[in-house]
Write a protein that holds these residues in place. Structure first.
Motif, PDB file in Angstrom:
ATOM      1  N   TYR A 129      -6.284   1.689  -7.481  1.00 45.61           N
ATOM      2  CA  TYR A 129      -5.765   2.883  -6.960  1.00 45.61           C
ATOM      3  C   TYR A 129      -6.962   3.894  -6.870  1.00 45.61           C
ATOM      4  CZ  TYR A 129      -5.415   4.018 -11.794  1.00 45.61           C
ATOM      5  OH  TYR A 129      -5.817   4.008 -13.287  1.00 45.61           O
ATOM      6  N   GLY A 130      -6.818   5.138  -6.116  1.00 43.97           N
ATOM      7  CA  GLY A 130      -7.946   6.163  -6.480  1.00 43.97           C
ATOM      8  C   GLY A 130      -7.219   7.452  -5.458  1.00 43.97           C
ATOM      9  N   GLY A 131      -7.824   8.603  -5.661  1.00 49.57           N
ATOM     10  CA  GLY A 131      -7.136   9.621  -5.262  1.00 49.57           C
ATOM     11  C   GLY A 131      -8.001  11.016  -5.950  1.00 49.57           C
ATOM     12  N   SER A 132      -7.380  12.179  -5.744  1.00 49.54           N
ATOM     13  CA  SER A 132      -7.744  13.373  -6.293  1.00 49.54           C
ATOM     14  C   SER A 132      -7.404  13.411  -7.761  1.00 49.54           C
ATOM     15  CB  SER A 132      -7.255  14.575  -5.209  1.00 49.54           C
ATOM     16  OG  SER A 132      -5.925  14.484  -5.479  1.00 49.54           O
ATOM     17  N   VAL A 166       0.721  -1.276   0.050  1.00 53.24           N
ATOM     18  CA  VAL A 166       0.034   0.052   0.118  1.00 53.24           C
ATOM     19  C   VAL A 166       0.964   1.112   0.001  1.00 53.24           C
ATOM     20  CG1 VAL A 166      -1.786   1.283   1.282  1.00 53.24           C
ATOM     21  CG2 VAL A 166      -1.767  -1.110   1.134  1.00 53.24           C
ATOM     22  N   PHE A 167       0.587   1.849  -0.909  1.00 46.94           N
ATOM     23  CA  PHE A 167       1.512   3.333  -1.150  1.00 46.94           C
ATOM     24  C   PHE A 167       0.557   4.577  -1.118  1.00 46.94           C
ATOM     25  CE2 PHE A 167       3.244  -0.590  -3.330  1.00 46.94           C
ATOM     26  CZ  PHE A 167       4.484  -0.238  -3.009  1.00 46.94           C
ATOM     27  N   VAL A 168       0.994   5.462  -0.417  1.00 46.63           N
ATOM     28  CA  VAL A 168       0.140   6.840  -0.239  1.00 46.63           C
ATOM     29  C   VAL A 168       0.924   8.068  -0.714  1.00 46.63           C
ATOM     30  CG1 VAL A 168      -0.749   8.225   1.534  1.00 46.63           C
ATOM     31  CG2 VAL A 168      -0.953   5.789   2.063  1.00 46.63           C
ATOM     32  N   LEU A 169       0.358   8.752  -1.536  1.00 53.68           N
ATOM     33  CA  LEU A 169       0.849   9.959  -2.149  1.00 53.68           C
ATOM     34  C   LEU A 169       0.207  11.113  -1.186  1.00 53.68           C
ATOM     35  CD1 LEU A 169       2.812  11.248  -4.135  1.00 53.68           C
ATOM     36  CD2 LEU A 169       0.879  11.434  -5.545  1.00 53.68           C
ATOM     37  N   ARG A 170       1.127  11.897  -0.751  1.00 50.32           N
ATOM     38  CA  ARG A 170       0.723  13.118   0.142  1.00 50.32           C
ATOM     39  C   ARG A 170       1.017  14.484  -0.870  1.00 50.32           C
ATOM     40  NH1 ARG A 170      -0.899  11.128   5.107  1.00 50.32           N
ATOM     41  NH2 ARG A 170       0.151   9.201   5.388  1.00 50.32           N
ATOM     42  N   ASN A 171       0.416  15.628  -0.527  1.00 49.46           N
ATOM     43  CA  ASN A 171       0.824  16.728  -1.096  1.00 49.46           C
ATOM     44  C   ASN A 171       1.780  17.550  -0.277  1.00 49.46           C
ATOM     45  OD1 ASN A 171      -0.752  18.061   0.800  1.00 49.46           O
ATOM     46  ND2 ASN A 171      -2.493  18.444  -0.670  1.00 49.46           N
ATOM     47  N   THR A 173     -13.661  -6.395 -10.627  1.00 47.08           N
ATOM     48  CA  THR A 173     -13.246  -7.374  -9.815  1.00 47.08           C
ATOM     49  C   THR A 173     -11.723  -7.138  -9.797  1.00 47.08           C
ATOM     50  OG1 THR A 173     -14.887  -9.343 -10.444  1.00 47.08           O
ATOM     51  CG2 THR A 173     -12.751  -9.601  -9.352  1.00 47.08           C
ATOM     52  N   TYR A 174     -11.271  -7.112  -8.543  1.00 46.47           N
ATOM     53  CA  TYR A 174      -9.688  -6.756  -8.119  1.00 46.47           C
ATOM     54  C   TYR A 174      -9.359  -8.018  -7.187  1.00 46.47           C
ATOM     55  CZ  TYR A 174      -5.554  -4.865  -6.395  1.00 46.47           C
ATOM     56  OH  TYR A 174      -4.152  -4.536  -5.857  1.00 46.47           O
ATOM     57  N   GLY A 234      -3.930  10.537  -2.598  1.00 49.63           N
ATOM     58  CA  GLY A 234      -4.223   9.279  -3.282  1.00 49.63           C
ATOM     59  C   GLY A 234      -3.603   7.948  -2.499  1.00 49.63           C
ATOM     60  N   VAL A 235      -3.993   6.631  -2.990  1.00 46.72           N
ATOM     61  CA  VAL A 235      -3.423   5.430  -2.447  1.00 46.72           C
ATOM     62  C   VAL A 235      -3.363   4.632  -3.447  1.00 46.72           C
ATOM     63  CG1 VAL A 235      -4.008   3.684  -0.962  1.00 46.72           C
ATOM     64  CG2 VAL A 235      -4.698   6.036  -0.455  1.00 46.72           C
ATOM     65  N   VAL A 236      -2.296   3.802  -3.623  1.00 50.09           N
ATOM     66  CA  VAL A 236      -2.162   2.685  -4.582  1.00 50.09           C
ATOM     67  C   VAL A 236      -2.114   1.334  -3.553  1.00 50.09           C
ATOM     68  CG1 VAL A 236      -0.835   1.799  -6.531  1.00 50.09           C
ATOM     69  CG2 VAL A 236      -1.086   4.146  -6.285  1.00 50.09           C
ATOM     70  N   CYS A 237      -2.804   0.394  -4.165  1.00 50.54           N
ATOM     71  CA  CYS A 237      -2.544  -0.863  -3.693  1.00 50.54           C
ATOM     72  C   CYS A 237      -2.125  -1.770  -4.693  1.00 50.54           C
ATOM     73  CB  CYS A 237      -3.876  -1.539  -3.222  1.00 50.54           C
ATOM     74  SG  CYS A 237      -4.565  -0.613  -1.756  1.00 50.54           S
ATOM     75  N   SER A 238      -1.255  -2.647  -4.399  1.00 52.14           N
ATOM     76  CA  SER A 238      -0.526  -3.546  -5.371  1.00 52.14           C
ATOM     77  C   SER A 238      -0.799  -5.035  -4.960  1.00 52.14           C
ATOM     78  CB  SER A 238       0.710  -3.370  -5.824  1.00 52.14           C
ATOM     79  OG  SER A 238       1.669  -3.205  -4.754  1.00 52.14           O
ATOM     80  N   HIS A 239      -0.972  -5.762  -5.753  1.00 55.97           N
ATOM     81  CA  HIS A 239      -0.881  -7.512  -5.554  1.00 55.97           C
ATOM     82  C   HIS A 239      -0.334  -7.830  -6.790  1.00 55.97           C
ATOM     83  CE1 HIS A 239      -1.915 -11.422  -4.141  1.00 55.97           C
ATOM     84  NE2 HIS A 239      -2.428 -11.482  -5.193  1.00 55.97           N
TER      85      HIS A 239
END
Length: 72
Positions: A30-33, A7-12, A59-60, A19-24
């Motif tokens: 991912y989702g965000g502004s 899980v990766f979080v991007l901050r301004n 589906t994810y 935003g947040v990115v989840c990887s598998h």
């Protein structure tokens, strides 16, 4: 989320989460502004060959995901 290596979080610059990115393996969720979407597409997604990008309902990694408009 500090313990989750997928899980990766991007901050301004103000420290707000944009935003947040989840990887598998080779799947990303991912989702965000709008700012996050621009950063993601210009600095990350163009570097990888993606087979499919889904929005709405999809589906994810075996789970059903429903994307609601105007939500983070």
């Amino acid at each position: 989320m500090a313990d989750d290596k997928a899980v990766f979080v991007l901050r301004n610059s103000d420290g707000d989460t944009i935003g947040v990115v989840c990887s598998h393996v080779d799947d990303f969720l991912y989702g965000g502004s709008a700012e996050f979407q621009k950063v993601l597409h210009e600095g990350f997604l163009y570097k990888f060959a993606f087979g499919e990008e889904s929005t709405g309902r999809f589906t994810y990694v075996g789970g059903d995901v429903i994307q609601f408009p105007h939500t983070f």
